[in-house]
Design an enzyme around this catalytic site. Structure first.
Site, PDB file in Angstrom:
ATOM      1  N   LYS A   1       4.600  -2.443   2.273  1.00 50.39           N
ATOM      2  CA  LYS A   1       5.939  -2.051   1.896  1.00 50.39           C
ATOM      3  C   LYS A   1       6.045  -0.532   1.791  1.00 50.39           C
ATOM      4  O   LYS A   1       7.147   0.018   1.802  1.00 50.39           O
ATOM      5  CB  LYS A   1       6.294  -2.652   0.513  1.00 50.39           C
ATOM      6  CG  LYS A   1       6.038  -4.132   0.423  1.00 50.39           C
ATOM      7  CD  LYS A   1       6.110  -4.616  -1.025  1.00 50.39           C
ATOM      8  CE  LYS A   1       5.688  -6.072  -1.077  1.00 50.39           C
ATOM      9  NZ  LYS A   1       5.353  -6.503  -2.428  1.00 50.39           N
ATOM     10  N   GLY A   2       4.901   0.132   1.660  1.00 51.16           N
ATOM     11  CA  GLY A   2       4.883   1.560   1.300  1.00 51.16           C
ATOM     12  C   GLY A   2       5.651   2.478   2.221  1.00 51.16           C
ATOM     13  O   GLY A   2       6.184   3.489   1.778  1.00 51.16           O
TER      14      GLY A   2
ATOM     15  N   GLU B   1       3.264   4.970   9.140  1.00 53.34           N
ATOM     16  CA  GLU B   1       2.483   4.669   7.935  1.00 53.34           C
ATOM     17  C   GLU B   1       2.829   5.644   6.814  1.00 53.34           C
ATOM     18  O   GLU B   1       3.167   6.802   7.071  1.00 53.34           O
ATOM     19  CB  GLU B   1       0.982   4.768   8.241  1.00 53.34           C
ATOM     20  CG  GLU B   1       0.337   3.435   8.597  1.00 53.34           C
ATOM     21  CD  GLU B   1       0.127   2.532   7.381  1.00 53.34           C
ATOM     22  OE1 GLU B   1       0.840   2.675   6.358  1.00 53.34           O
ATOM     23  OE2 GLU B   1      -0.754   1.662   7.463  1.00 53.34           O
ATOM     24  N   ASP B   2       2.730   5.165   5.591  1.00 52.34           N
ATOM     25  CA  ASP B   2       2.938   6.042   4.447  1.00 52.34           C
ATOM     26  C   ASP B   2       1.764   7.006   4.277  1.00 52.34           C
ATOM     27  O   ASP B   2       1.942   8.204   4.157  1.00 52.34           O
ATOM     28  CB  ASP B   2       3.163   5.223   3.158  1.00 52.34           C
ATOM     29  CG  ASP B   2       2.140   4.095   2.975  1.00 52.34           C
ATOM     30  OD1 ASP B   2       1.213   3.955   3.803  1.00 52.34           O
ATOM     31  OD2 ASP B   2       2.266   3.340   1.990  1.00 52.34           O
TER      32      ASP B   2
ATOM     33  N   ASP C   1      -5.768   6.830   4.487  1.00 51.11           N
ATOM     34  CA  ASP C   1      -6.802   7.144   3.497  1.00 51.11           C
ATOM     35  C   ASP C   1      -8.165   7.046   4.194  1.00 51.11           C
ATOM     36  O   ASP C   1      -8.565   7.959   4.905  1.00 51.11           O
ATOM     37  CB  ASP C   1      -6.630   6.163   2.335  1.00 51.11           C
ATOM     38  CG  ASP C   1      -7.538   6.445   1.158  1.00 51.11           C
ATOM     39  OD1 ASP C   1      -7.972   7.582   0.995  1.00 51.11           O
ATOM     40  OD2 ASP C   1      -7.826   5.506   0.393  1.00 51.11           O
TER      41      ASP C   1
ATOM     42  N   PHE D   1      -4.788  10.107  -6.187  1.00 53.48           N
ATOM     43  CA  PHE D   1      -3.971   8.917  -5.991  1.00 53.48           C
ATOM     44  C   PHE D   1      -2.507   9.315  -6.104  1.00 53.48           C
ATOM     45  O   PHE D   1      -2.098   9.921  -7.091  1.00 53.48           O
ATOM     46  CB  PHE D   1      -4.314   7.848  -7.028  1.00 53.48           C
ATOM     47  CG  PHE D   1      -3.658   6.538  -6.719  1.00 53.48           C
ATOM     48  CD1 PHE D   1      -4.213   5.682  -5.785  1.00 53.48           C
ATOM     49  CD2 PHE D   1      -2.469   6.175  -7.338  1.00 53.48           C
ATOM     50  CE1 PHE D   1      -3.592   4.478  -5.471  1.00 53.48           C
ATOM     51  CE2 PHE D   1      -1.838   4.973  -7.023  1.00 53.48           C
ATOM     52  CZ  PHE D   1      -2.400   4.129  -6.088  1.00 53.48           C
TER      53      PHE D   1
ATOM     54  N   ASP E   1       3.069   3.120  -4.299  1.00 54.48           N
ATOM     55  CA  ASP E   1       3.101   2.458  -5.590  1.00 54.48           C
ATOM     56  C   ASP E   1       1.774   2.534  -6.333  1.00 54.48           C
ATOM     57  O   ASP E   1       0.717   2.776  -5.753  1.00 54.48           O
ATOM     58  CB  ASP E   1       3.446   0.983  -5.401  1.00 54.48           C
ATOM     59  CG  ASP E   1       2.279   0.209  -4.789  1.00 54.48           C
ATOM     60  OD1 ASP E   1       1.796   0.611  -3.714  1.00 54.48           O
ATOM     61  OD2 ASP E   1       1.819  -0.780  -5.396  1.00 54.48           O
TER      62      ASP E   1
HETATM   63  P1  IMP Z   1      -6.889   2.944   4.286  1.00 57.26           P
HETATM   64  O1  IMP Z   1      -7.196   1.683   5.014  1.00 57.26           O
HETATM   65  O2  IMP Z   1      -8.003   3.324   3.321  1.00 57.26           O
HETATM   66  O3  IMP Z   1      -6.522   4.101   5.169  1.00 57.26           O
HETATM   67  O4  IMP Z   1      -5.724   2.606   3.305  1.00 57.26           O
HETATM   68  C1  IMP Z   1      -4.424   2.844   3.585  1.00 57.26           C
HETATM   69  C2  IMP Z   1      -3.531   2.079   2.619  1.00 57.26           C
HETATM   70  O5  IMP Z   1      -4.021   2.140   1.272  1.00 57.26           O
HETATM   71  C3  IMP Z   1      -2.182   2.736   2.591  1.00 57.26           C
HETATM   72  O6  IMP Z   1      -1.339   2.181   3.565  1.00 57.26           O
HETATM   73  C4  IMP Z   1      -1.715   2.468   1.189  1.00 57.26           C
HETATM   74  O7  IMP Z   1      -1.085   1.209   1.117  1.00 57.26           O
HETATM   75  C5  IMP Z   1      -2.976   2.415   0.360  1.00 57.26           C
HETATM   76  N1  IMP Z   1      -3.239   3.705  -0.300  1.00 57.26           N
HETATM   77  C6  IMP Z   1      -4.208   4.581   0.007  1.00 57.26           C
HETATM   78  N2  IMP Z   1      -4.178   5.659  -0.783  1.00 57.26           N
HETATM   79  C7  IMP Z   1      -3.130   5.483  -1.615  1.00 57.26           C
HETATM   80  C8  IMP Z   1      -2.553   6.294  -2.680  1.00 57.26           C
HETATM   81  O8  IMP Z   1      -2.999   7.395  -3.019  1.00 57.26           O
HETATM   82  N3  IMP Z   1      -1.459   5.768  -3.295  1.00 57.26           N
HETATM   83  C9  IMP Z   1      -0.923   4.563  -2.963  1.00 57.26           C
HETATM   84  N4  IMP Z   1      -1.428   3.782  -1.985  1.00 57.26           N
HETATM   85  C10 IMP Z   1      -2.524   4.233  -1.318  1.00 57.26           C
HETATM   86 MG    MG Z   2       0.406   0.979   3.318  1.00 58.62          MG
END
Ligand code: IMP
Ligand code: MG
Length: 205
Positions: free
Chosen positions: A58-59, A113-114, A117, A166, A173
């Site tokens: 949803k982000g 994408e939001d 990470d 974070f 969220d």
């Molecule tokens: P990745 O697979 O580690 O790149 O994770 C990406 C997903 O983790 C994002 O689409 C977010 O939903 C969540 N996420 C990663 N970091 C944050 C943060 O700092 N705040 C909120 N959601 C996060």
């Molecule tokens: Mg996300």
């Protein structure tokens, strides 16, 4: 009326646990300006085409909503919903809860994408989308927490590079909340957020 604290105390973040909990701040204006630039860049790059913006629920919906209005092309949108498994949901194993509503074969797809990470989620999604034979496939992410990257991600459109904090707000969220903050704030200490949530987020509501 309550007495105001001495001016020097009010300004010293060390004396103010709510202020101290906040690191990075991207204001609504910062975001608006950067989203306009990204939209202009996409408009130039996709001139004469009709890209399909795929948003991951949803982000990224707030970002998507502003981004499409910054693009001067006949764009279309579609949505996917996923859930992540593994320790902290960070194994890169992703289950699709809601799939796209139509084929993306021969489409110019931009995955919106939001935040990237570790890069595991977007890597899974790119492999999944690529297997459906789009004409082109690029990634547009508002935030890039590149210091945490485990897998290299081909990130064509990037809003902001951010430190390892974070972040909440503008769609992002913590336990389902704070998506409606107009800006984005980095939370240094998640416990302070729980204890002082109202004071921390008040300037950004
Ligand atoms: P990745 O697979 O580690 O790149 O994770 C990406 C997903 O983790 C994002 O689409 C977010 O939903 C969540 N996420 C990663 N970091 C944050 C943060 O700092 N705040 C909120 N959601 C996060
Ligand atoms: Mg996300």
């Amino acid at each position: 009326m309550e007495e105001a604290p001495p001016a020097d105390q009010a300004r010293d973040p060390a004396q103010d646990p709510a202020q101290n909990a906040v690191g990075l701040v991207l204001s609504a204006d910062d975001i608006r300006e950067r989203v306009a630039e990204l939209g202009a860049q996409i408009t130039r790059d996709y001139a004469g085409r009709s890209p399909l913006l795929v948003s991951v629920l949803k982000g990224s919906v707030l970002f998507l909503a502003d981004l499409v209005r910054a693009i001067d092309l006949p764009v279309r949108v579609d949505f996917m919903a996923i859930s992540s498994y593994g320790p902290g949901g960070r194994s890169g194993v992703v289950r699709i809860l809601k799939d796209l509503s139509s084929s993306i074969e021969n489409e110019d797809v931009i995955l919106v994408e939001d935040i990237i990470d570790t890069g595991l989620t977007v890597t899974y999604l790119l492999a999944n989308l690529r297997s459906r034979q789009p004409r082109s496939l690029e990634v547009c992410a508002l935030l890039d927490k590149s210091v945490r990257r485990i897998i290299e991600v081909p990130l064509k459109y990037k809003g902001f590079d951010i430190p390892d904090e974070f972040v909440i707000g503008y769609g992002l969220d913590y336990q389902g909340r704070y998506r409606n903050l107009r800006g984005i704030i980095g939370v240094r200490d998640i416990e302070s957020l729980s204890e002082h949530a109202e004071e921390v987020v008040a300037p950004y509501v």
